[in-house]
Design a protein around this motif. Structure first.
Motif, PDB file in Angstrom:
ATOM      1  N   PRO A  80       0.795  -1.229   0.000  1.00  0.00           N
ATOM      2  CA  PRO A  80       0.000   0.000   0.000  1.00  0.00           C
ATOM      3  C   PRO A  80       0.828   1.280   0.000  1.00  0.00           C
ATOM      4  O   PRO A  80       0.264   2.377   0.047  1.00  0.00           O
ATOM      5  CB  PRO A  80      -0.798  -0.119   1.303  1.00  0.00           C
TER       6      PRO A  80
ATOM      7  N   ARG B  46       2.569   3.076  -2.194  1.00  0.00           N
ATOM      8  CA  ARG B  46       2.356   4.109  -3.215  1.00  0.00           C
ATOM      9  C   ARG B  46       0.948   4.673  -3.129  1.00  0.00           C
ATOM     10  O   ARG B  46       0.726   5.862  -3.381  1.00  0.00           O
ATOM     11  CB  ARG B  46       2.616   3.524  -4.610  1.00  0.00           C
ATOM     12  N   LEU B  47      -0.025   3.838  -2.763  1.00  0.00           N
ATOM     13  CA  LEU B  47      -1.380   4.331  -2.548  1.00  0.00           C
ATOM     14  C   LEU B  47      -1.385   5.367  -1.429  1.00  0.00           C
ATOM     15  O   LEU B  47      -2.034   6.419  -1.539  1.00  0.00           O
ATOM     16  CB  LEU B  47      -2.302   3.161  -2.210  1.00  0.00           C
ATOM     17  N   GLU B  48      -0.666   5.090  -0.337  1.00  0.00           N
ATOM     18  CA  GLU B  48      -0.617   6.026   0.789  1.00  0.00           C
ATOM     19  C   GLU B  48       0.069   7.331   0.393  1.00  0.00           C
ATOM     20  O   GLU B  48      -0.391   8.421   0.770  1.00  0.00           O
ATOM     21  CB  GLU B  48       0.109   5.379   1.964  1.00  0.00           C
TER      22      GLU B  48
ATOM     23  N   SER C 136      -2.281   9.299  -1.842  1.00  0.00           N
ATOM     24  CA  SER C 136      -3.400   9.805  -1.048  1.00  0.00           C
ATOM     25  C   SER C 136      -2.973  10.996  -0.188  1.00  0.00           C
ATOM     26  O   SER C 136      -3.686  12.002  -0.103  1.00  0.00           O
ATOM     27  CB  SER C 136      -3.974   8.701  -0.159  1.00  0.00           C
TER      28      SER C 136
ATOM     29  N   HIS D  35      -8.192   7.997   7.088  1.00  0.00           N
ATOM     30  CA  HIS D  35      -7.413   7.282   6.068  1.00  0.00           C
ATOM     31  C   HIS D  35      -6.117   6.737   6.675  1.00  0.00           C
ATOM     32  O   HIS D  35      -5.741   5.580   6.440  1.00  0.00           O
ATOM     33  CB  HIS D  35      -7.100   8.235   4.913  1.00  0.00           C
TER      34      HIS D  35
ATOM     35  N   VAL E 191      -2.912  -4.452  -0.833  1.00  0.00           N
ATOM     36  CA  VAL E 191      -4.061  -3.904  -1.553  1.00  0.00           C
ATOM     37  C   VAL E 191      -4.216  -4.627  -2.878  1.00  0.00           C
ATOM     38  O   VAL E 191      -3.254  -5.157  -3.439  1.00  0.00           O
ATOM     39  CB  VAL E 191      -3.918  -2.377  -1.793  1.00  0.00           C
TER      40      VAL E 191
ATOM     41  N   ASP F  58      -6.933  -4.594  -6.700  1.00  0.00           N
ATOM     42  CA  ASP F  58      -7.579  -3.639  -7.600  1.00  0.00           C
ATOM     43  C   ASP F  58      -8.826  -2.984  -6.998  1.00  0.00           C
ATOM     44  O   ASP F  58      -9.007  -1.764  -7.132  1.00  0.00           O
ATOM     45  CB  ASP F  58      -7.927  -4.323  -8.929  1.00  0.00           C
TER      46      ASP F  58
ATOM     47  N   LEU G 159      -7.749  -0.216  -4.744  1.00  0.00           N
ATOM     48  CA  LEU G 159      -7.240   0.927  -5.515  1.00  0.00           C
ATOM     49  C   LEU G 159      -8.384   1.763  -6.079  1.00  0.00           C
ATOM     50  O   LEU G 159      -8.350   3.002  -6.037  1.00  0.00           O
ATOM     51  CB  LEU G 159      -6.326   0.435  -6.647  1.00  0.00           C
ATOM     52  N   TRP G 160      -9.410   1.099  -6.585  1.00  0.00           N
ATOM     53  CA  TRP G 160     -10.549   1.833  -7.154  1.00  0.00           C
ATOM     54  C   TRP G 160     -11.368   2.520  -6.070  1.00  0.00           C
ATOM     55  O   TRP G 160     -11.779   3.680  -6.224  1.00  0.00           O
ATOM     56  CB  TRP G 160     -11.434   0.888  -7.972  1.00  0.00           C
TER      57      TRP G 160
ATOM     58  N   ASN H 265     -10.351   3.535  -3.173  1.00  0.00           N
ATOM     59  CA  ASN H 265      -9.579   4.669  -2.664  1.00  0.00           C
ATOM     60  C   ASN H 265      -9.574   5.829  -3.662  1.00  0.00           C
ATOM     61  O   ASN H 265      -9.651   6.999  -3.267  1.00  0.00           O
ATOM     62  CB  ASN H 265      -8.142   4.231  -2.362  1.00  0.00           C
ATOM     63  N   SER H 266      -9.498   5.511  -4.940  1.00  0.00           N
ATOM     64  CA  SER H 266      -9.518   6.564  -5.966  1.00  0.00           C
ATOM     65  C   SER H 266     -10.856   7.302  -5.972  1.00  0.00           C
ATOM     66  O   SER H 266     -10.894   8.533  -6.124  1.00  0.00           O
ATOM     67  CB  SER H 266      -9.246   5.959  -7.348  1.00  0.00           C
TER      68      SER H 266
END
Length: 206
Positions: free
Chosen positions: A10, A12-14, A17, A74, A84, A86, A89-90, A92-93
């Motif tokens: 996670p 890169r998602l963090e 975000s 978050h 995480v 797909d 990811l969606w 969260n987006s």
């Protein structure tokens, strides 16, 4: 046999975000400018001009504090999310889609607070984010793919209850906003002490 979608870290998602939250929080203040005060030559005129933009200042303060609250939610969630996929990811987006709209809906709320739609766009925007907060957490905690790290069942239930409670509070804000405008967001101030009281009562029963 089809390949299963692989799980990702996670990190890169963090990072993405956090960047979105930081930019949205910074953009909020751009609506506040001395250009809106007009020509000022004495203290009385300055006080009057500041009073004239009080709705914009109130909307900024409320949106900034609530945006910080959303960021904290978050952060707490992803303290426990170890992998995480797909759908995460969606989800969260879609949550971040609501976050980046907050500066715009804050401006609409401040400039058109005399109109019903003007009073509703910001509460509806926050409700969107809260719904995807809850949906993402619900997905992560019920997924059989082991997305969640070490967390007891009691902690999962408590976190899920808080996420759902935030959605319910968001609905209350939407219902109150047509009558009291941005002051409806004070409903969120009731949630922490209420949650603490509920937890205290449950501990005493045990």
């Amino acid at each position: 046999m089809t390949d299963q979608p692989r799980l990702l870290s996670p990190r890169r998602l963090e990072a993405f975000s956090d960047g979105v939250f930081a930019i949205a929080a910074t953009l909020l203040v751009l609506d506040l400018s001395v250009d809106h005060l007009g020509s000022i030559s004495n203290n009385d005129q300055l006080w009057h001009a500041l009073g004239a933009i009080s709705e914009s200042v109130l909307s900024f303060v409320i949106s900034f504090l609530l945006l910080c609250m959303l960021w904290m939610v978050h952060t707490r969630q992803f303290e426990y999310v170890k992998r995480v996929d797909d759908p995460v990811l969606w989800l969260n987006s879609l949550r971040l889609l609501g976050v980046v709209l907050i500066p715009f809906t804050t401006s609409v709320n401040a400039d058109f607070s005399e109109l019903l739609l003007g009073r509703l766009v910001l509460p509806l925007n926050f409700l969107w984010v809260l719904l995807f907060d809850w949906a993402l957490w619900r997905y992560v905690t019920t997924s059989p793919r082991g997305l969640l790290g070490d967390m007891s069942d009691d902690e999962v239930r408590a976190s899920s209850r808080r996420a759902l409670g935030a959605v319910v509070t968001g609905l209350v804000v939407v219902l109150l906003a047509p009558f009291i405008g941005s002051w409806a967001f004070l409903a969120f101030a009731v949630v922490p002490p209420l949650d603490a009281a509920i937890r205290g009562r449950r501990r005493r029963r045990r």
